[in-house]
Design a protein around this motif. Structure first.
Motif: not given
Length: 110
Positions: A3-17
């Motif tokens: 769950t933490t890894a998934m949230a981290t990926r989602a946050m990274k993707n949002w920041l980059i976008r």
């Protein structure tokens, strides 16, 4: 933790976008993202370990994370340090009350 890894990926993707005008996504993540985790594995796999706050093993329970970086860092970013300072002062007051007050009139004991 998955769950933490998934949230981290989602946050990274949002920041980059959201901040995608920069050609180096690693700079975006390293400048704008902090990781608070109880997972030593996530901590060591993160590309910028100085941006990782590891919650100590003895504190990996919701009841004990209120006054750790996991809570105080986001609170200070969102509400400012004045509010966090007031929260800490209130916690200190209740600690003093607990230590110095007769058990018959002690709110934490009741």
């Amino acid at each position: 933790d998955e769950t933490t890894a998934m949230a981290t990926r989602a946050m990274k993707n949002w920041l980059i976008r959201s901040l995608g005008s920069v050609k180096r996504p690693d700079l975006i993540v390293s400048k704008h993202m902090m990781l608070v985790t109880g997972s030593e594995q996530l901590r060591t796999s993160y590309n910028k370990p100085e941006n990782v706050f590891l919650i100590p093993e003895h504190s990996r329970c919701e009841a004990f994370t209120t006054f750790t970086a996991a809570t105080l860092l986001p609170l200070s970013i969102i509400f400012g340090w004045t509010i966090v300072d007031q929260l800490l002062a209130g916690a200190h007051d209740i600690d003093i009350h607990f230590v110095e007050t007769n058990p018959r009139h002690n709110l934490p004991v009741l």
